[in-house]
Design a protein around this motif. Structure first.
Motif, PDB file in Angstrom:
ATOM      1  N   GLU A  82       5.753  -9.943  -2.668  1.00 26.15           N
ATOM      2  CA  GLU A  82       4.710  -9.365  -3.509  1.00 26.15           C
ATOM      3  C   GLU A  82       3.509  -9.033  -2.641  1.00 26.15           C
ATOM      4  O   GLU A  82       3.006  -9.879  -1.907  1.00 26.15           O
ATOM      5  CB  GLU A  82       4.294 -10.354  -4.593  1.00 26.15           C
ATOM      6  CG  GLU A  82       5.337 -10.544  -5.662  1.00 26.15           C
ATOM      7  CD  GLU A  82       4.842 -11.435  -6.775  1.00 26.15           C
ATOM      8  OE1 GLU A  82       3.654 -11.348  -7.151  1.00 26.15           O
ATOM      9  OE2 GLU A  82       5.657 -12.230  -7.250  1.00 26.15           O
ATOM     10  N   ARG A  83       3.071  -7.797  -2.727  1.00 23.57           N
ATOM     11  CA  ARG A  83       1.898  -7.351  -1.996  1.00 23.57           C
ATOM     12  C   ARG A  83       1.155  -6.372  -2.870  1.00 23.57           C
ATOM     13  O   ARG A  83       1.765  -5.544  -3.533  1.00 23.57           O
ATOM     14  CB  ARG A  83       2.280  -6.664  -0.687  1.00 23.57           C
ATOM     15  CG  ARG A  83       2.938  -7.628   0.266  1.00 23.57           C
ATOM     16  CD  ARG A  83       2.940  -7.106   1.645  1.00 23.57           C
ATOM     17  NE  ARG A  83       3.595  -8.141   2.453  1.00 23.57           N
ATOM     18  CZ  ARG A  83       3.619  -8.152   3.740  1.00 23.57           C
ATOM     19  NH1 ARG A  83       3.064  -7.218   4.417  1.00 23.57           N
ATOM     20  NH2 ARG A  83       4.212  -9.122   4.394  1.00 23.57           N
ATOM     21  N   GLY A  84      -0.113  -6.460  -2.840  1.00 23.23           N
ATOM     22  CA  GLY A  84      -0.915  -5.548  -3.633  1.00 23.23           C
ATOM     23  C   GLY A  84      -1.145  -4.245  -2.904  1.00 23.23           C
ATOM     24  O   GLY A  84      -0.658  -4.019  -1.812  1.00 23.23           O
ATOM     25  N   THR A  86      -2.118   0.175  -3.154  1.00 18.92           N
ATOM     26  CA  THR A  86      -1.558   1.438  -3.612  1.00 18.92           C
ATOM     27  C   THR A  86      -1.543   2.389  -2.432  1.00 18.92           C
ATOM     28  O   THR A  86      -2.167   2.138  -1.400  1.00 18.92           O
ATOM     29  CB  THR A  86      -2.401   2.056  -4.752  1.00 18.92           C
ATOM     30  OG1 THR A  86      -3.730   2.259  -4.270  1.00 18.92           O
ATOM     31  CG2 THR A  86      -2.405   1.179  -5.982  1.00 18.92           C
ATOM     32  N   GLY A  87      -0.853   3.487  -2.578  1.00 20.79           N
ATOM     33  CA  GLY A  87      -0.857   4.538  -1.571  1.00 20.79           C
ATOM     34  C   GLY A  87      -0.472   4.054  -0.191  1.00 20.79           C
ATOM     35  O   GLY A  87       0.548   3.390   0.000  1.00 20.79           O
ATOM     36  N   VAL A  88      -1.310   4.359   0.781  1.00 20.83           N
ATOM     37  CA  VAL A  88      -1.037   4.042   2.175  1.00 20.83           C
ATOM     38  C   VAL A  88      -0.922   2.537   2.390  1.00 20.83           C
ATOM     39  O   VAL A  88      -0.056   2.076   3.140  1.00 20.83           O
ATOM     40  CB  VAL A  88      -2.134   4.643   3.088  1.00 20.83           C
ATOM     41  CG1 VAL A  88      -1.956   4.205   4.520  1.00 20.83           C
ATOM     42  CG2 VAL A  88      -2.120   6.166   2.997  1.00 20.83           C
ATOM     43  N   ALA A  89      -1.752   1.755   1.713  1.00 17.58           N
ATOM     44  CA  ALA A  89      -1.692   0.295   1.866  1.00 17.58           C
ATOM     45  C   ALA A  89      -0.350  -0.252   1.377  1.00 17.58           C
ATOM     46  O   ALA A  89       0.224  -1.161   1.986  1.00 17.58           O
ATOM     47  CB  ALA A  89      -2.836  -0.366   1.108  1.00 17.58           C
ATOM     48  N   LEU A  90       0.167   0.301   0.307  1.00 23.28           N
ATOM     49  CA  LEU A  90       1.464  -0.119  -0.221  1.00 23.28           C
ATOM     50  C   LEU A  90       2.580   0.195   0.775  1.00 23.28           C
ATOM     51  O   LEU A  90       3.438  -0.640   1.057  1.00 23.28           O
ATOM     52  CB  LEU A  90       1.726   0.580  -1.555  1.00 23.28           C
ATOM     53  CG  LEU A  90       2.979   0.186  -2.319  1.00 23.28           C
ATOM     54  CD1 LEU A  90       2.929  -1.278  -2.722  1.00 23.28           C
ATOM     55  CD2 LEU A  90       3.130   1.074  -3.551  1.00 23.28           C
ATOM     56  N   LEU A  91       2.549   1.385   1.340  1.00 23.87           N
ATOM     57  CA  LEU A  91       3.546   1.772   2.341  1.00 23.87           C
ATOM     58  C   LEU A  91       3.435   0.917   3.598  1.00 23.87           C
ATOM     59  O   LEU A  91       4.442   0.474   4.148  1.00 23.87           O
ATOM     60  CB  LEU A  91       3.398   3.248   2.708  1.00 23.87           C
ATOM     61  CG  LEU A  91       3.857   4.245   1.661  1.00 23.87           C
ATOM     62  CD1 LEU A  91       3.470   5.662   2.071  1.00 23.87           C
ATOM     63  CD2 LEU A  91       5.351   4.143   1.446  1.00 23.87           C
ATOM     64  N   ALA A  92       2.216   0.677   4.045  1.00 20.55           N
ATOM     65  CA  ALA A  92       2.014  -0.142   5.251  1.00 20.55           C
ATOM     66  C   ALA A  92       2.521  -1.560   5.031  1.00 20.55           C
ATOM     67  O   ALA A  92       3.140  -2.148   5.919  1.00 20.55           O
ATOM     68  CB  ALA A  92       0.533  -0.151   5.638  1.00 20.55           C
ATOM     69  N   GLY A  93       2.275  -2.117   3.855  1.00 23.53           N
ATOM     70  CA  GLY A  93       2.760  -3.452   3.539  1.00 23.53           C
ATOM     71  C   GLY A  93       4.277  -3.521   3.532  1.00 23.53           C
ATOM     72  O   GLY A  93       4.871  -4.484   4.014  1.00 23.53           O
ATOM     73  N   ALA A  94       4.918  -2.502   2.997  1.00 25.49           N
ATOM     74  CA  ALA A  94       6.379  -2.462   2.965  1.00 25.49           C
ATOM     75  C   ALA A  94       6.949  -2.341   4.376  1.00 25.49           C
ATOM     76  O   ALA A  94       7.919  -3.025   4.731  1.00 25.49           O
ATOM     77  CB  ALA A  94       6.851  -1.295   2.101  1.00 25.49           C
ATOM     78  N   LYS A  96       5.529  -3.346   7.113  1.00 34.13           N
ATOM     79  CA  LYS A  96       5.286  -4.620   7.790  1.00 34.13           C
ATOM     80  C   LYS A  96       6.317  -5.660   7.355  1.00 34.13           C
ATOM     81  O   LYS A  96       6.851  -6.398   8.181  1.00 34.13           O
ATOM     82  CB  LYS A  96       3.873  -5.119   7.485  1.00 34.13           C
ATOM     83  CG  LYS A  96       3.542  -6.411   8.191  1.00 34.13           C
ATOM     84  CD  LYS A  96       2.121  -6.839   7.922  1.00 34.13           C
ATOM     85  CE  LYS A  96       1.864  -8.159   8.643  1.00 34.13           C
ATOM     86  NZ  LYS A  96       0.572  -8.717   8.320  1.00 34.13           N
ATOM     87  N   ALA A  97       6.626  -5.716   6.069  1.00 30.18           N
ATOM     88  CA  ALA A  97       7.602  -6.682   5.564  1.00 30.18           C
ATOM     89  C   ALA A  97       8.984  -6.425   6.155  1.00 30.18           C
ATOM     90  O   ALA A  97       9.694  -7.376   6.529  1.00 30.18           O
ATOM     91  CB  ALA A  97       7.656  -6.623   4.039  1.00 30.18           C
ATOM     92  N   LEU A  98       9.360  -5.170   6.281  1.00 29.11           N
ATOM     93  CA  LEU A  98      10.657  -4.854   6.881  1.00 29.11           C
ATOM     94  C   LEU A  98      10.670  -5.177   8.372  1.00 29.11           C
ATOM     95  O   LEU A  98      11.676  -5.643   8.901  1.00 29.11           O
ATOM     96  CB  LEU A  98      11.026  -3.398   6.626  1.00 29.11           C
ATOM     97  CG  LEU A  98      11.438  -3.103   5.189  1.00 29.11           C
ATOM     98  CD1 LEU A  98      11.482  -1.603   4.935  1.00 29.11           C
ATOM     99  CD2 LEU A  98      12.776  -3.740   4.873  1.00 29.11           C
ATOM    100  N   ALA A  99       9.561  -4.949   9.049  1.00 30.59           N
ATOM    101  CA  ALA A  99       9.470  -5.304  10.466  1.00 30.59           C
ATOM    102  C   ALA A  99       9.596  -6.816  10.647  1.00 30.59           C
ATOM    103  O   ALA A  99      10.230  -7.289  11.598  1.00 30.59           O
ATOM    104  CB  ALA A  99       8.160  -4.797  11.061  1.00 30.59           C
TER     105      ALA A  99
END
Length: 141
Positions: A82-84, A86-94, A96-99
């Motif tokens: 779970e990460r908060g 939207t937009g670029v922050a949401l993509l960056a979080g995803a 990072k999680a995959l990395a």
């Protein structure tokens, strides 16, 4: 019937061998398996996921569905914390999680039925395909 690939898919030895070769080619970052429903794209990709594990890849499998298509990153939800944002922050979080899931290994990401991805997931997939530490294998109709 077992072919040279050793994966035992009847009539699919050439396809498995080609995908396995692509996994070992640093110039190839992904493959798309295209065909009508029921021809075995998912089965072929799942066998190749096992080949990737044998080749030292960390692996992740996600399945896009019509119901998840209404949620940003809906197909990726089962594998992402779970990460908060939207937009670029949401993509960056995803990303990072995959990395983090990958660790020091390359990551083989299998996305089944990618034609059903929501827009955010499709954007994420496009960004991941540019990452030299990723190999993206998708099925679409």
């Amino acid at each position: 019937m077992l072919g040279s690939s050793g994966w035992g898919l009847v009539g699919r030895d050439n396809e498995v061998d080609a995908i396995t070769a692509a996994l070992g080619d640093d110039d190839v970052r992904g493959l798309v398996l295209v065909g009508p429903r029921g021809v075995g794209k998912t089965r072929l990709a799942a066998e190749c996921l096992q080949a990737g594990e044998g080749a030292g890849y960390a692996t992740v499998r996600v399945s896009a569905t019509r119901s998840a298509a209404d949620l940003p990153l809906g197909a990726f939800a089962p594998i992402l914390p779970e990460r908060g944002g939207t937009g670029v922050a949401l993509l960056a979080g995803a990303r990072k999680a995959l990395a983090e899931r990958r660790g020091d290994d390359k990551l083989l990401l299998f996305v089944d039925d990618a034609h059903l991805l929501d827009d955010v997931s499709a954007t994420l997939l496009r960004h991941l395909a540019d990452d030299p530490q990723m190999f993206v294998l998708v099925t679409i109709r």
